[in-house]
Design a protein around this motif. Structure first.
Motif, PDB file in Angstrom:
ATOM      1  N   VAL A  32     132.271   8.328  56.322  1.00  0.00           N
ATOM      2  CA  VAL A  32     131.114   7.970  57.145  1.00  0.00           C
ATOM      3  C   VAL A  32     131.548   6.832  58.061  1.00  0.00           C
ATOM      4  N   THR A  33     131.380   7.048  59.373  1.00  0.00           N
ATOM      5  CA  THR A  33     131.792   6.049  60.358  1.00  0.00           C
ATOM      6  C   THR A  33     130.733   5.899  61.438  1.00  0.00           C
ATOM      7  N   GLU A  34     130.364   4.668  61.724  1.00  0.00           N
ATOM      8  CA  GLU A  34     129.462   4.389  62.838  1.00  0.00           C
ATOM      9  C   GLU A  34     130.327   4.315  64.100  1.00  0.00           C
ATOM     10  N   ARG A  35     129.896   4.968  65.164  1.00  0.00           N
ATOM     11  CA  ARG A  35     130.721   5.122  66.381  1.00  0.00           C
ATOM     12  C   ARG A  35     131.231   3.810  66.963  1.00  0.00           C
ATOM     13  N   ASN A  36     130.478   2.744  66.875  1.00  0.00           N
ATOM     14  CA  ASN A  36     130.888   1.458  67.440  1.00  0.00           C
ATOM     15  C   ASN A  36     131.710   0.620  66.470  1.00  0.00           C
ATOM     16  N   GLY A  37     132.023   1.167  65.305  1.00  0.00           N
ATOM     17  CA  GLY A  37     132.854   0.455  64.346  1.00  0.00           C
ATOM     18  C   GLY A  37     132.113  -0.532  63.468  1.00  0.00           C
ATOM     19  N   VAL A  38     130.786  -0.472  63.485  1.00  0.00           N
ATOM     20  CA  VAL A  38     129.993  -1.397  62.678  1.00  0.00           C
ATOM     21  C   VAL A  38     130.128  -1.084  61.189  1.00  0.00           C
ATOM     22  N   TYR A  39     130.346   0.204  60.859  1.00  0.00           N
ATOM     23  CA  TYR A  39     130.445   0.606  59.455  1.00  0.00           C
ATOM     24  C   TYR A  39     131.447   1.751  59.352  1.00  0.00           C
TER      25      TYR A  39
END
Length: 144
Positions: A32-39
């Motif tokens: 699971v990856t948030e596109r902006n690198g937040v998570y």
């Protein structure tokens, strides 16, 4: 915060839709990856009924969820999903996989492992009986 739960299931009939009889496969990897690198996080899938859930304070945003299929399986669904996660959302994603033809051929032997063990014990017993018969015949020959 929000929650994302991922299930990698064995798609027995290959229809890309999960039925109740189709249980989770272990040995896959859910990412699971948030596109902006937040998570960003990944977890291994488990066998049985339960999904793998990512619930450690996921911030809202645009997420990509991908699944890695374990050896011996082919994907029956897309391997990634891109979606918007809003605060308070709980998102459940199902990914399907079906055993490969090679895994299907190997399975009967594995399923009958008790039978294979029985044949192994029988083989050892026959080998010992043959050795015993040989020793007996050598002793008889020496007595003559």
């Amino acid at each position: 915060t929000a929650v994302i739960c991922v299930l990698l299931y064995e798609d027995l009939n290959g229809d890309s839709l999960r039925q109740e009889s189709e249980v989770a496969i272990e040995g896959g990897e859910a990412s699971v990856t948030e596109r902006n690198g937040v998570y960003s996080d990944k977890r291994s899938t488990q066998a049985g009924e339960d999904s793998v859930c990512f619930e450690d304070d996921l911030p809202p945003g645009n997420y990509i969820v991908t699944i890695a299929i374990p050896d011996g399986y082919n994907a029956t669904t897309s391997l990634s999903v891109d979606f918007e996660l809003s605060p308070g959302d709980t998102t459940y994603l199902n990914f399907g996989a079906q055993k490969t033809a090679q895994a299907e051929q190997e399975e009967p032997f594995l399923a009958e492992s008790g039978r294979a063990t029985m044949y192994g014990i029988l083989g050892v017993a026959l080998l010992l009986a043959g050795i015993g018969a040989f020793v007996y015949s050598v002793r008889i020959a020496r007595q003559k």
